[in-house]
Design a protein around this motif. Structure first.
Motif, mmCIF file in Angstrom:
data_model
loop_
_atom_site.group_PDB
_atom_site.id
_atom_site.type_symbol
_atom_site.label_atom_id
_atom_site.label_comp_id
_atom_site.label_asym_id
_atom_site.label_seq_id
_atom_site.Cartn_x
_atom_site.Cartn_y
_atom_site.Cartn_z
ATOM 1 N N MET A 18 0.819 -1.187 0.000
ATOM 2 C CA MET A 18 0.000 0.000 0.000
ATOM 3 C C MET A 18 0.865 1.253 0.000
ATOM 4 O O MET A 18 0.662 2.152 -0.792
ATOM 5 C CB MET A 18 -0.933 -0.040 1.212
ATOM 6 N N ALA A 19 1.859 1.326 0.899
ATOM 7 C CA ALA A 19 2.698 2.521 0.998
ATOM 8 C C ALA A 19 3.471 2.760 -0.300
ATOM 9 O O ALA A 19 3.656 3.907 -0.705
ATOM 10 C CB ALA A 19 3.654 2.395 2.170
ATOM 11 N N LEU A 20 3.910 1.684 -0.959
ATOM 12 C CA LEU A 20 4.645 1.865 -2.206
ATOM 13 C C LEU A 20 3.749 2.436 -3.296
ATOM 14 O O LEU A 20 4.170 3.289 -4.068
ATOM 15 C CB LEU A 20 5.259 0.541 -2.659
ATOM 16 N N ARG A 21 2.518 1.984 -3.347
ATOM 17 C CA ARG A 21 1.583 2.528 -4.344
ATOM 18 C C ARG A 21 1.316 4.009 -4.073
ATOM 19 O O ARG A 21 1.233 4.810 -5.000
ATOM 20 C CB ARG A 21 0.295 1.728 -4.344
ATOM 21 N N VAL A 22 1.179 4.371 -2.810
ATOM 22 C CA VAL A 22 0.981 5.781 -2.451
ATOM 23 C C VAL A 22 2.208 6.588 -2.859
ATOM 24 O O VAL A 22 2.086 7.694 -3.380
ATOM 25 C CB VAL A 22 0.682 5.929 -0.946
ATOM 26 N N SER A 23 3.400 6.019 -2.647
ATOM 27 C CA SER A 23 4.624 6.712 -3.054
ATOM 28 C C SER A 23 4.599 7.028 -4.535
ATOM 29 O O SER A 23 5.016 8.108 -4.961
ATOM 30 C CB SER A 23 5.857 5.850 -2.743
ATOM 31 N N LEU A 24 4.104 6.102 -5.334
ATOM 32 C CA LEU A 24 4.061 6.322 -6.782
ATOM 33 C C LEU A 24 3.026 7.368 -7.179
ATOM 34 O O LEU A 24 3.107 7.941 -8.259
ATOM 35 C CB LEU A 24 3.810 5.003 -7.516
ATOM 36 N N GLU A 25 2.055 7.619 -6.316
ATOM 37 C CA GLU A 25 1.119 8.699 -6.584
ATOM 38 C C GLU A 25 1.795 10.054 -6.386
ATOM 39 O O GLU A 25 1.440 11.035 -7.028
ATOM 40 C CB GLU A 25 -0.108 8.589 -5.675
ATOM 41 N N VAL A 26 2.775 10.092 -5.495
ATOM 42 C CA VAL A 26 3.488 11.332 -5.205
ATOM 43 C C VAL A 26 4.674 11.514 -6.149
ATOM 44 O O VAL A 26 4.922 12.602 -6.656
ATOM 45 C CB VAL A 26 3.974 11.346 -3.731
ATOM 46 N N VAL A 27 5.417 10.435 -6.390
ATOM 47 C CA VAL A 27 6.581 10.446 -7.267
ATOM 48 C C VAL A 27 6.308 9.434 -8.370
ATOM 49 O O VAL A 27 6.496 8.240 -8.175
ATOM 50 C CB VAL A 27 7.871 10.066 -6.502
ATOM 51 N N ALA A 28 5.845 9.906 -9.503
ATOM 52 C CA ALA A 28 5.365 9.013 -10.566
ATOM 53 C C ALA A 28 6.447 8.109 -11.137
ATOM 54 O O ALA A 28 6.158 6.995 -11.563
ATOM 55 C CB ALA A 28 4.738 9.842 -11.682
ATOM 56 N N ASP A 29 7.699 8.544 -11.147
ATOM 57 C CA ASP A 29 8.788 7.756 -11.714
ATOM 58 C C ASP A 29 9.314 6.790 -10.661
ATOM 59 O O ASP A 29 9.964 7.205 -9.692
ATOM 60 C CB ASP A 29 9.900 8.693 -12.181
ATOM 61 N N PRO A 30 9.062 5.478 -10.795
ATOM 62 C CA PRO A 30 9.479 4.522 -9.767
ATOM 63 C C PRO A 30 10.992 4.492 -9.540
ATOM 64 O O PRO A 30 11.440 4.137 -8.458
ATOM 65 C CB PRO A 30 8.962 3.173 -10.262
ATOM 66 N N SER A 31 11.770 4.897 -10.527
ATOM 67 C CA SER A 31 13.225 4.884 -10.344
ATOM 68 C C SER A 31 13.678 5.954 -9.353
ATOM 69 O O SER A 31 14.813 5.947 -8.907
ATOM 70 C CB SER A 31 13.940 5.078 -11.684
ATOM 71 N N ARG A 32 12.794 6.875 -8.971
ATOM 72 C CA ARG A 32 13.115 7.926 -8.003
ATOM 73 C C ARG A 32 12.742 7.518 -6.578
ATOM 74 O O ARG A 32 12.889 8.298 -5.650
ATOM 75 C CB ARG A 32 12.395 9.228 -8.364
ATOM 76 N N SER A 33 12.226 6.295 -6.394
ATOM 77 C CA SER A 33 11.823 5.809 -5.078
ATOM 78 C C SER A 33 12.716 4.653 -4.654
ATOM 79 O O SER A 33 13.208 3.893 -5.481
ATOM 80 C CB SER A 33 10.364 5.333 -5.106
ATOM 81 N N VAL A 34 12.893 4.530 -3.344
ATOM 82 C CA VAL A 34 13.710 3.460 -2.766
ATOM 83 C C VAL A 34 12.966 2.929 -1.550
ATOM 84 O O VAL A 34 12.349 3.693 -0.809
ATOM 85 C CB VAL A 34 15.091 3.995 -2.327
ATOM 86 N N THR A 35 13.023 1.616 -1.334
ATOM 87 C CA THR A 35 12.397 1.024 -0.158
ATOM 88 C C THR A 35 13.324 -0.011 0.466
ATOM 89 O O THR A 35 14.218 -0.532 -0.200
ATOM 90 C CB THR A 35 11.043 0.377 -0.507
ATOM 91 N N VAL A 36 13.103 -0.290 1.740
ATOM 92 C CA VAL A 36 13.851 -1.344 2.428
ATOM 93 C C VAL A 36 12.937 -2.529 2.721
ATOM 94 O O VAL A 36 13.339 -3.473 3.384
ATOM 95 C CB VAL A 36 14.490 -0.841 3.749
ATOM 96 N N ALA A 37 11.720 -2.472 2.238
ATOM 97 C CA ALA A 37 10.733 -3.511 2.534
ATOM 98 C C ALA A 37 9.968 -3.892 1.272
ATOM 99 O O ALA A 37 10.230 -3.379 0.193
ATOM 100 C CB ALA A 37 9.767 -2.994 3.602
ATOM 101 N N ALA A 38 9.011 -4.781 1.442
ATOM 102 C CA ALA A 38 8.073 -5.162 0.372
ATOM 103 C C ALA A 38 8.787 -5.582 -0.909
ATOM 104 O O ALA A 38 8.532 -5.057 -1.985
ATOM 105 C CB ALA A 38 7.090 -4.024 0.117
ATOM 106 N N THR A 39 9.671 -6.558 -0.792
ATOM 107 C CA THR A 39 10.498 -6.998 -1.915
ATOM 108 C C THR A 39 9.710 -7.284 -3.176
ATOM 109 O O THR A 39 10.014 -6.739 -4.231
ATOM 110 C CB THR A 39 11.283 -8.271 -1.519
#
Length: 93
Positions: free
Chosen positions: A1-22
């Motif tokens: 859920m949090a990753l999908r919300v992140s993509l609503e804020v930052v549309a380009d997935p290459s600009r996001s990083v996570t330590v979870a939800a492999t």
């Protein structure tokens, strides 16, 4: 859920990083980092100088969700276990 919300804020997935939800991160094209991963170490090495420069210029903001004296360690852990405390938690002597 949090990753999908992140993509609503930052549309380009290459600009996001996570330590979870492999699995979810991989499916969405979001970079996953972790201490034991070679790619993670390479990523941290590649951004370290920029982060140090930003911190030195006073331009790096790290939200602090709470500061706890060591004797309240268990309180800090309870906040951490909620999942997203809203910033970093600090322990103070």
């Amino acid at each position: 859920m949090a990753l999908r919300v992140s993509l609503e804020v930052v549309a380009d997935p290459s600009r996001s990083v996570t330590v979870a939800a492999t699995d979810t991160a991989e499916r969405l094209g979001i970079r996953r980092i972790a201490g034991g991963m070679r790619a993670s170490a390479a990523y941290r090495d590649s951004v370290r100088a920029e982060l140090i420069a930003l911190a030195g210029a006073g331009e790096l903001e790290v939200p602090i969700a709470g500061v706890f004296p060591l004797e309240r360690l268990h309180d800090a852990l309870r906040v951490l276990m909620t999942g997203h405390p809203g910033g970093k938690l600090a322990l103070a002597p």
